[in-house]
Design a protein around this motif. Sequence first.
Motif, PDB file in Angstrom:
ATOM      1  N   GLN A  33      22.611  26.340 -48.042  1.00  0.00           N
ATOM      2  CA  GLN A  33      23.997  25.836 -48.639  1.00  0.00           C
ATOM      3  C   GLN A  33      24.523  24.469 -48.664  1.00  0.00           C
ATOM      4  N   SER A  34      23.760  23.580 -47.780  1.00  0.00           N
ATOM      5  CA  SER A  34      23.995  22.300 -47.951  1.00  0.00           C
ATOM      6  C   SER A  34      23.210  21.463 -49.266  1.00  0.00           C
ATOM      7  N   GLY A  35      22.470  22.378 -49.670  1.00  0.00           N
ATOM      8  CA  GLY A  35      21.740  21.669 -51.047  1.00  0.00           C
ATOM      9  C   GLY A  35      20.295  21.200 -50.604  1.00  0.00           C
ATOM     10  N   THR A  36      19.729  21.532 -49.472  1.00  0.00           N
ATOM     11  CA  THR A  36      18.592  20.780 -48.767  1.00  0.00           C
ATOM     12  C   THR A  36      17.395  22.152 -49.001  1.00  0.00           C
ATOM     13  N   ILE A  37      16.311  21.440 -49.432  1.00  0.00           N
ATOM     14  CA  ILE A  37      15.375  22.190 -49.310  1.00  0.00           C
ATOM     15  C   ILE A  37      14.737  22.571 -48.091  1.00  0.00           C
ATOM     16  N   VAL A  38      14.682  23.765 -47.949  1.00  0.00           N
ATOM     17  CA  VAL A  38      14.234  24.189 -46.266  1.00  0.00           C
ATOM     18  C   VAL A  38      13.012  25.029 -46.356  1.00  0.00           C
ATOM     19  N   ALA A  39      12.370  25.580 -47.599  1.00  0.00           N
ATOM     20  CA  ALA A  39      10.963  26.110 -47.678  1.00  0.00           C
ATOM     21  C   ALA A  39      10.375  25.927 -49.061  1.00  0.00           C
ATOM     22  N   VAL A  40       9.123  25.473 -48.987  1.00  0.00           N
ATOM     23  CA  VAL A  40       8.430  25.332 -50.094  1.00  0.00           C
ATOM     24  C   VAL A  40       7.113  26.197 -49.886  1.00  0.00           C
ATOM     25  N   GLU A  41       6.999  27.404 -50.770  1.00  0.00           N
ATOM     26  CA  GLU A  41       5.806  28.178 -50.372  1.00  0.00           C
ATOM     27  C   GLU A  41       5.169  28.676 -51.754  1.00  0.00           C
ATOM     28  N   THR A  42       3.664  28.488 -51.664  1.00  0.00           N
ATOM     29  CA  THR A  42       2.994  28.708 -52.683  1.00  0.00           C
ATOM     30  C   THR A  42       2.693  30.158 -53.063  1.00  0.00           C
ATOM     31  N   GLU A  43       2.217  30.687 -53.976  1.00  0.00           N
ATOM     32  CA  GLU A  43       1.767  32.016 -54.315  1.00  0.00           C
ATOM     33  C   GLU A  43       2.806  32.944 -53.603  1.00  0.00           C
ATOM     34  N   CYS A  44       4.029  32.737 -54.202  1.00  0.00           N
ATOM     35  CA  CYS A  44       5.081  33.352 -53.638  1.00  0.00           C
ATOM     36  C   CYS A  44       6.159  33.892 -54.492  1.00  0.00           C
ATOM     37  N   ASP A  45       6.322  35.334 -54.576  1.00  0.00           N
ATOM     38  CA  ASP A  45       7.317  35.861 -55.526  1.00  0.00           C
ATOM     39  C   ASP A  45       8.585  36.195 -54.711  1.00  0.00           C
ATOM     40  N   ALA A  46       9.509  36.973 -55.426  1.00  0.00           N
ATOM     41  CA  ALA A  46      10.551  37.263 -54.940  1.00  0.00           C
ATOM     42  C   ALA A  46      10.548  38.491 -53.689  1.00  0.00           C
ATOM     43  N   VAL A  47       9.644  39.178 -53.859  1.00  0.00           N
ATOM     44  CA  VAL A  47       9.594  40.275 -52.707  1.00  0.00           C
ATOM     45  C   VAL A  47       8.667  39.610 -51.537  1.00  0.00           C
ATOM     46  N   LYS A  48       7.720  38.675 -51.750  1.00  0.00           N
ATOM     47  CA  LYS A  48       7.212  38.114 -50.494  1.00  0.00           C
ATOM     48  C   LYS A  48       8.160  36.960 -49.744  1.00  0.00           C
ATOM     49  N   ALA A  49       9.265  36.411 -50.892  1.00  0.00           N
ATOM     50  CA  ALA A  49      10.209  35.566 -49.961  1.00  0.00           C
ATOM     51  C   ALA A  49      11.107  36.312 -49.162  1.00  0.00           C
ATOM     52  N   LYS A  50      11.526  37.473 -49.514  1.00  0.00           N
ATOM     53  CA  LYS A  50      12.447  38.340 -48.799  1.00  0.00           C
ATOM     54  C   LYS A  50      11.607  38.868 -47.781  1.00  0.00           C
ATOM     55  N   GLU A  51      10.505  39.249 -47.846  1.00  0.00           N
ATOM     56  CA  GLU A  51       9.918  39.963 -46.524  1.00  0.00           C
ATOM     57  C   GLU A  51       9.612  38.824 -45.629  1.00  0.00           C
ATOM     58  N   THR A  52       9.192  37.695 -45.934  1.00  0.00           N
ATOM     59  CA  THR A  52       8.457  36.892 -45.046  1.00  0.00           C
ATOM     60  C   THR A  52       9.162  35.517 -44.913  1.00  0.00           C
ATOM     61  N   VAL A  53       9.978  34.894 -46.055  1.00  0.00           N
ATOM     62  CA  VAL A  53      10.516  33.695 -45.725  1.00  0.00           C
ATOM     63  C   VAL A  53      11.883  34.025 -45.260  1.00  0.00           C
ATOM     64  N   PHE A  54      12.652  34.818 -46.030  1.00  0.00           N
ATOM     65  CA  PHE A  54      14.142  34.774 -45.640  1.00  0.00           C
ATOM     66  C   PHE A  54      14.435  35.204 -43.977  1.00  0.00           C
ATOM     67  N   PRO A  55      13.696  36.152 -43.337  1.00  0.00           N
ATOM     68  CA  PRO A  55      13.561  36.391 -41.986  1.00  0.00           C
ATOM     69  C   PRO A  55      13.418  34.990 -41.196  1.00  0.00           C
ATOM     70  N   ARG A  56      12.585  34.362 -41.488  1.00  0.00           N
ATOM     71  CA  ARG A  56      12.298  32.914 -40.858  1.00  0.00           C
ATOM     72  C   ARG A  56      13.404  32.111 -40.941  1.00  0.00           C
ATOM     73  N   LEU A  57      14.053  32.032 -42.303  1.00  0.00           N
ATOM     74  CA  LEU A  57      15.275  31.397 -42.533  1.00  0.00           C
ATOM     75  C   LEU A  57      16.528  31.773 -41.827  1.00  0.00           C
ATOM     76  N   GLY A  58      16.357  33.015 -41.281  1.00  0.00           N
ATOM     77  CA  GLY A  58      17.545  33.849 -40.921  1.00  0.00           C
ATOM     78  C   GLY A  58      18.525  34.240 -42.188  1.00  0.00           C
ATOM     79  N   TRP A  59      18.129  34.377 -43.406  1.00  0.00           N
ATOM     80  CA  TRP A  59      18.768  34.708 -44.680  1.00  0.00           C
ATOM     81  C   TRP A  59      19.019  36.191 -44.708  1.00  0.00           C
ATOM     82  N   GLY A  60      19.895  36.701 -45.139  1.00  0.00           N
ATOM     83  CA  GLY A  60      20.085  37.861 -45.593  1.00  0.00           C
ATOM     84  C   GLY A  60      19.916  38.023 -47.126  1.00  0.00           C
ATOM     85  N   ASP A  61      19.483  39.190 -47.650  1.00  0.00           N
ATOM     86  CA  ASP A  61      19.335  39.348 -49.077  1.00  0.00           C
ATOM     87  C   ASP A  61      20.435  39.112 -50.046  1.00  0.00           C
TER      88      ASP A  61
END
Length: 474
Positions: A33-61
Amino acid sequence: MALKNQLFLGSFVHCKALDELEYLHNAAICVDQSGTIVAVETECDAVKAKETVFPRLGWGDAEVEVVAAKEGQFFFPGFIDTHLHASQYPNVGIFGKSTLLDWLNTYTFPLEASLSDPAKARQVYTRVIRKTLSHGTTCAAYYATIDVPSTNLLADLCLSLGQRALVGRVCMDQLSPDYYRDTSAETSIAATRASIAHIQAADPAMSLVRPVITPRFAPSCSAALLRQLGALAAEHPTLPIQTHISENAAEIALVRSLFPEDASYAAVYDAVGLLTPRTILAHAVHLTAAEADLVAARGAKVSHCPCSNSALASGAARVRWLLDRGVVCGLGTDVSGGYSASVLAAARQAVLVSRHVSLAGDEGGEGEGERGRERERERLSVEEVLFLATKGGAEVVGLAGRVGGFGLGMEWDAQLVGLGRVDAAGEVEGPDGGDVDVFGWESWPERMAKWVYNGDDRNTKRVWVKGRSVHERR
């Protein structure tokens, strides 16, 4: 309105080094929300991001905005224009047969003076900000005018429209028309202080807009004014400085006559404390070796303005020579000496000008051996001019490591670029393909070359600054 967390999906291209682009395909970048890049993931689609990246960041869908690049589109860092005159934008393309000093008196000073009219200033400044944003320029180093309210208005408009900017009130107390100059060094400093105070109050953290100390150029400033501006710069050690240097042969001769005690144009600025790591020097076309070494030693930076240098017949800056001497360089459109507000056009011209530099003095052809190789090396590549337009520019304006790329912790200043895809019938799929035709068999480096040589604002689909969407092509 507060920003949401954002997920960007697709292909990302940015400069890894001066001569190297990095391509991240099927990738995901998360921006908080501050406009800062907090994750850069290769070979990653929306499904993988929601399953693995969002929990790590504490984000809800539900709290994430998803932006996915379409076929033929890619994300690229926002361009950084290291030198342009917002007040001159209505004059783009108007310079007749003038050279620099005549052009200032004939075209430039009357227009700038007229922007003391608030309504006219708002009209001009709003348009130049919107125009540069539409070309993917997320950060601009602007010269305004000598008028304090007009300068302050430019800063306010940059903030409201979301463009990152350096905004400078122009200082000049001699060699300009009576109707358009500071009445004394003291009044110039007082007016500059007033503008600095306004801009700092408008954006106290300087998260988007910063004031920049702006002596127009040495000939238009008395020795007293230059000394006092140097003292002002020392008083404000975080503020950038911008001015012009060695643009035109007649200008250099004028500086020599006005400041005979100084060894060179660069030495004029150095003697008063205006040649610092925070200094942006526009043009630097005719620097001597001693001057280039002095600029490098002081950590000052150069804004290369190839369109303007060609249009006003000022000369061809030796960018490779400057880089080899340790001088950091970025690109400037130099509106309105330059005829376009597009940094992409400046990148294109930088390539072409470097080729002319490589041919200088070679009446008999490129020749063989070491000299031929030296000349060939003068030529800038597509990758190199894109570096100057992004990471190089970020260093020039004091934002290295903060913008200009897609690294963790950097701010999301970016553009979504779309190139025209040619179908089997020879038609371009979709609207606004512009002049870039991609047939599908081109490599990514070839696509980037096509974009640099043929691209324009029609290819800039969306633009973000610090995570905020600030332009979308309809």
